[in-house]
Scaffold this active site. Structure first.
Site, PDB file in Angstrom:
ATOM      1  CD  GLU B  42      -2.937  -1.190   0.309  1.00 20.88           C
ATOM      2  OE1 GLU B  42      -3.078  -0.219  -0.460  1.00 20.88           O
ATOM      3  OE2 GLU B  42      -3.625  -2.217   0.224  1.00 20.88           O
ATOM      4  CG  ASN B  46      -0.731   5.400  -0.892  1.00 19.66           C
ATOM      5  OD1 ASN B  46      -1.622   5.131  -1.704  1.00 19.66           O
ATOM      6  ND2 ASN B  46      -0.948   5.494   0.401  1.00 19.66           N
ATOM      7  NE  ARG B 100      -5.114   3.136  -6.455  1.00 19.51           N
ATOM      8  CZ  ARG B 100      -4.586   1.929  -6.493  1.00 19.51           C
ATOM      9  NH1 ARG B 100      -4.586   1.234  -7.598  1.00 19.51           N
ATOM     10  NH2 ARG B 100      -4.067   1.407  -5.412  1.00 19.51           N
TER      11      ARG B 100
END
Lengths: 114, 140
Positions: B42, B46, B100
């Site tokens: 994650e 990002n 997303r």
């Protein structure tokens, strides 16, 4: 990641194998959408049993396919037996709107029973 | 442990495998290892999507182990986050067009024991996460 697809009646069955992350969702999305729309299908079954990794990019992918199916008044369901995949599915709230089954037959029968 | 990778999506799996290999010396359970891999994935994703917005940059991953606790820092020198509080809200995404889920920080918060996000517009973002391995505590 490997993606195998199968069309049974008006169901698109997509089996994922390997790792579903941001990198692999891009290709999966294109492949799933083109099969779904080109064959004018309404229902979809996402088979996640052979996934050994999924992060929130996978959640985004499933949410997007859910929206596409709903737009066509179709149904979408998930087949999964992997606890770590189930954990992130549950955390995201997806399992409140999408039914999860342990095999394809159940997923198809589940829809018929409704 | 320190790892520098180019901000390419192919490197996401590499980054989480390296951190998982580093963490495995703590003899984690399958679930603990899966939590760490997911959280790293994650943070790195990002950095690539939001920090560098698909432009080329370097993502730095540092990890240390102290006792039964692992600390992981994922850092980029990208655009930075304007409103961290908002960015951390479940389902919030600055890029809805990219499908997303907006769950990245929520996943990191849920799967790790500590999460600190520091960011400065124009200077990048630093995500610090930590997890205590209970498998080791239980054995002792």
């Amino acid at each position: 990641m490997r993606l195998s697809t199968n069309i049974v009646k008006d169901y698109l069955i997509v089996a994922f194998e390997g790792e579903l992350d941001h990198h692999t969702t891009e290709e999966a999305r294109m492949k799933i959408d083109s099969l779904y729309y080109d064959n004018n299908l309404s229902n979809m079954i996402l088979d996640l049993r052979k996934l050994n990794f999924m992060d929130s990019s996978g959640i985004g992918l499933i949410m997007g396919r859910y929206r596409n199916c709903k737009e066509r008044q179709g149904d979408i369901s998930i087949v999964n037996t992997n606890p770590s995949v189930e954990r992130i599915l549950r955390m995201s709230g997806l399992l409140k709107i999408i039914n999860m089954y342990s095999n394809i037959e159940e997923a198809i029968d589940g829809k018929r029973g409704e | 442990m320190r790892l520098e990778i180019l901000s390419k999506s192919t490197n996401e799996s590499f980054a989480r495998v390296v951190v998982a290999a580093f963490a495995s010396q703590l003899d984690p359970t399958i679930e603990e290892l899966s939590d760490i891999k997911t959280a790293v994935s994650e943070a790195v994703t990002n950095a690539i999507i939001h920090g560098y917005e698909y432009n080329e940059g370097i993502v730095i991953i540092e990890s240390t182990i102290e006792g039964n606790r692992i600390e992981i820092v994922v850092e980029d020198k990208g655009k930075g986050i304007d409103d961290i509080k908002k960015a951390m809200e479940p389902f919030y995404t600055s890029k809805p067009d990219l499908e997303r889920s907006g769950m990245g920080f929520t996943v990191m918060e849920t799967f790790m024991d500590e999460l600190i996000v520091e960011s400065q517009l124009g200077n990048g973002t630093r995500v610090k996460m930590a997890k205590v391995f209970h498998s080791l505590v239980d054995k002792e």
